[in-house]
Motif scaffolding. Sequence first.
Motif, short mmCIF file in Angstrom:
data_model
loop_
_atom_site.label_atom_id
_atom_site.label_comp_id
_atom_site.label_asym_id
_atom_site.label_seq_id
_atom_site.Cartn_x
_atom_site.Cartn_y
_atom_site.Cartn_z
N VAL A 112 0.83 -1.21 0.00
CA VAL A 112 0.00 0.00 0.00
C VAL A 112 0.86 1.25 0.00
CG1 VAL A 112 -1.93 -1.18 1.10
CG2 VAL A 112 -0.35 0.11 2.51
N ALA A 113 2.06 1.17 0.60
CA ALA A 113 2.99 2.32 0.53
C ALA A 113 3.39 2.57 -0.92
CB ALA A 113 4.21 2.05 1.40
N ALA A 114 3.61 1.47 -1.67
CA ALA A 114 3.93 1.60 -3.09
C ALA A 114 2.76 2.23 -3.85
CB ALA A 114 4.27 0.24 -3.68
N LEU A 115 1.56 1.83 -3.49
CA LEU A 115 0.37 2.38 -4.15
C LEU A 115 0.25 3.88 -3.89
CD1 LEU A 115 -1.99 1.51 -5.90
CD2 LEU A 115 -3.30 1.07 -3.81
N ALA A 116 0.60 4.31 -2.68
CA ALA A 116 0.58 5.74 -2.34
C ALA A 116 1.54 6.51 -3.25
CB ALA A 116 0.95 5.95 -0.88
N GLU A 117 2.74 5.98 -3.42
CA GLU A 117 3.73 6.65 -4.26
C GLU A 117 3.31 6.65 -5.72
OE1 GLU A 117 6.36 8.36 -3.33
OE2 GLU A 117 6.13 7.91 -1.19
N TYR A 118 2.66 5.57 -6.16
CA TYR A 118 2.21 5.48 -7.55
C TYR A 118 1.04 6.42 -7.82
CZ TYR A 118 0.90 3.27 -12.00
OH TYR A 118 0.62 3.03 -13.31
N ALA A 119 0.12 6.49 -6.87
CA ALA A 119 -1.09 7.29 -7.08
C ALA A 119 -0.84 8.78 -6.89
CB ALA A 119 -2.19 6.83 -6.13
N TYR A 120 0.01 9.13 -5.91
CA TYR A 120 0.13 10.54 -5.54
C TYR A 120 1.56 11.05 -5.37
CZ TYR A 120 -4.73 9.54 -4.20
OH TYR A 120 -6.03 9.15 -4.19
N GLY A 121 2.54 10.15 -5.41
CA GLY A 121 3.89 10.56 -5.03
C GLY A 121 4.93 10.42 -6.11
N SER A 122 6.07 9.83 -5.72
CA SER A 122 7.25 9.80 -6.58
C SER A 122 7.10 8.95 -7.84
CB SER A 122 8.44 9.28 -5.77
OG SER A 122 8.18 7.97 -5.29
N MET A 123 6.14 8.03 -7.87
CA MET A 123 5.95 7.18 -9.05
C MET A 123 4.74 7.59 -9.87
SD MET A 123 7.16 3.38 -7.74
CE MET A 123 5.70 3.01 -6.74
N ASN A 124 4.11 8.69 -9.49
CA ASN A 124 2.94 9.16 -10.22
C ASN A 124 3.33 9.56 -11.64
OD1 ASN A 124 1.04 11.88 -10.83
ND2 ASN A 124 -0.01 10.10 -10.01
N GLY A 125 2.54 9.12 -12.61
CA GLY A 125 2.80 9.45 -14.01
C GLY A 125 3.59 8.41 -14.76
N TYR A 126 4.08 7.39 -14.05
CA TYR A 126 4.82 6.29 -14.69
C TYR A 126 3.87 5.12 -14.93
CZ TYR A 126 9.23 8.60 -13.33
OH TYR A 126 10.27 9.47 -13.17
N ASN A 127 4.15 4.32 -15.97
CA ASN A 127 3.32 3.16 -16.26
C ASN A 127 3.53 2.03 -15.26
OD1 ASN A 127 2.12 4.26 -18.57
ND2 ASN A 127 3.83 3.63 -19.87
N SER A 128 4.77 1.84 -14.86
CA SER A 128 5.09 0.76 -13.93
C SER A 128 6.12 1.25 -12.92
CB SER A 128 5.64 -0.46 -14.69
OG SER A 128 6.82 -0.09 -15.42
N GLY A 129 5.96 0.79 -11.69
CA GLY A 129 6.89 1.22 -10.65
C GLY A 129 7.10 0.16 -9.59
N VAL A 130 8.27 0.19 -8.99
CA VAL A 130 8.59 -0.68 -7.86
C VAL A 130 9.08 0.20 -6.73
CG1 VAL A 130 10.09 -2.51 -7.00
CG2 VAL A 130 9.18 -2.65 -9.32
N MET A 131 8.52 -0.01 -5.56
CA MET A 131 8.99 0.72 -4.39
C MET A 131 9.77 -0.23 -3.49
SD MET A 131 6.95 2.94 -1.54
CE MET A 131 7.88 3.79 -0.27
N ILE A 132 10.91 0.24 -3.01
CA ILE A 132 11.72 -0.51 -2.05
C ILE A 132 11.74 0.29 -0.75
CG2 ILE A 132 13.94 -1.57 -1.58
CD1 ILE A 132 14.60 -1.28 -4.56
N THR A 133 11.31 -0.31 0.34
CA THR A 133 11.36 0.38 1.62
C THR A 133 12.53 -0.16 2.42
OG1 THR A 133 9.77 -1.21 2.56
CG2 THR A 133 8.89 0.84 1.70
N LEU A 134 13.48 0.72 2.71
CA LEU A 134 14.67 0.36 3.45
C LEU A 134 14.51 0.85 4.89
CD1 LEU A 134 17.37 1.47 0.83
CD2 LEU A 134 16.24 -0.76 1.04
N GLY A 135 14.07 -0.03 5.76
CA GLY A 135 13.87 0.31 7.15
C GLY A 135 14.51 -0.74 8.03
N THR A 136 13.82 -1.15 9.09
CA THR A 136 14.32 -2.23 9.94
C THR A 136 14.57 -3.47 9.10
OG1 THR A 136 13.05 -1.34 11.79
CG2 THR A 136 13.84 -3.60 12.00
#
Length: 310
Positions: A112-136
């Motif tokens: 869902v974090a990836a979906l947030a970036e795709y819909a409204y954030g850093s991946m908005n406007g791209y056809n395909s995107g992958v989000m990597i979360t680097l945390g714990t």
Amino acid sequence: MYKIGIDVGGMSIKAGLVDDGEIIKKSIKETNKSGGADNMIDDITQLVNNLLDESGLSIEEISSIGIGFPGVVTSGGRVSCVNLGLDNALIVSQLEKNFKGTHVKVGNDANVAALAEYAYGSMNGYNSGVMITLGTGVGGGIVIDGKLIIGENGVGAEIGHTMVATNYYDCNCGNNGCFETFCSATAIIKYAQKLLEKNRKSIIRDMCENNINNITAKMVFDAYKENDEVALEIVNRFKKYLAIGIANIVNFIDPSVISIGGGVSNASDILLDGLSEAVKQHLPFKKTEIGDIVIAKFKNDAGIIGASAL
């Protein structure tokens, strides 16, 4: 109409009233330590009702409720999360009864974090995107043509558990060589501790007050900026395997954009420096163009915003 997004964590559950990707109001409560589906349903019901009361809204004014869980969520909506006492739990139907038929959707928190970036954030406007979360740990999400790709059994985007190399310690999943044992905040801390246990000289010792259990990833990146020899070794190793992990993603999916989020992404100037070029060195065709590599827009709010977009 408004939407509600809910971000379920081991310590707290956060809910937000969302309008077109913007959080209007938030509500939070401590996660019930007893766990189990019934307690989870009660917690979410209470949290949503509190949010509605504080906003002066009725449930009829909410078009949908989306929930992100830190575990496996199948395409059929079954949720499994050991830390929350959920084992193949079906909670959607009960929540829809509690909220008078309002549509409820569930998903994995990294997805869902990836979906947030795709819909409204850093991946908005791209056809395909992958989000990597680097945390714990290392999480991930794949979005193609606006749709999350989770696989038949809900584990299709477990990027953190792809294999990149043999490591000196095993992953919590029981395997050895997982991406997250090289490129998470935990991995950075463990490797710093390993080097300092060998009596290596480093300003990290001063930062952690000579207690290696106090080391944080931020300390390592701060020391890197001071050209500390140990920090340079740690960060260069981290970036080496980050490039390998991303190259694996490119080989599998070849997305238009790869967005890096999570707490480690705060060191964006260090992460992005030379990263695209390093990724290309691990591809079969060295001159192949790859998608953009960017830093995620949303931080702690990604779970709420993404859940609302389910």
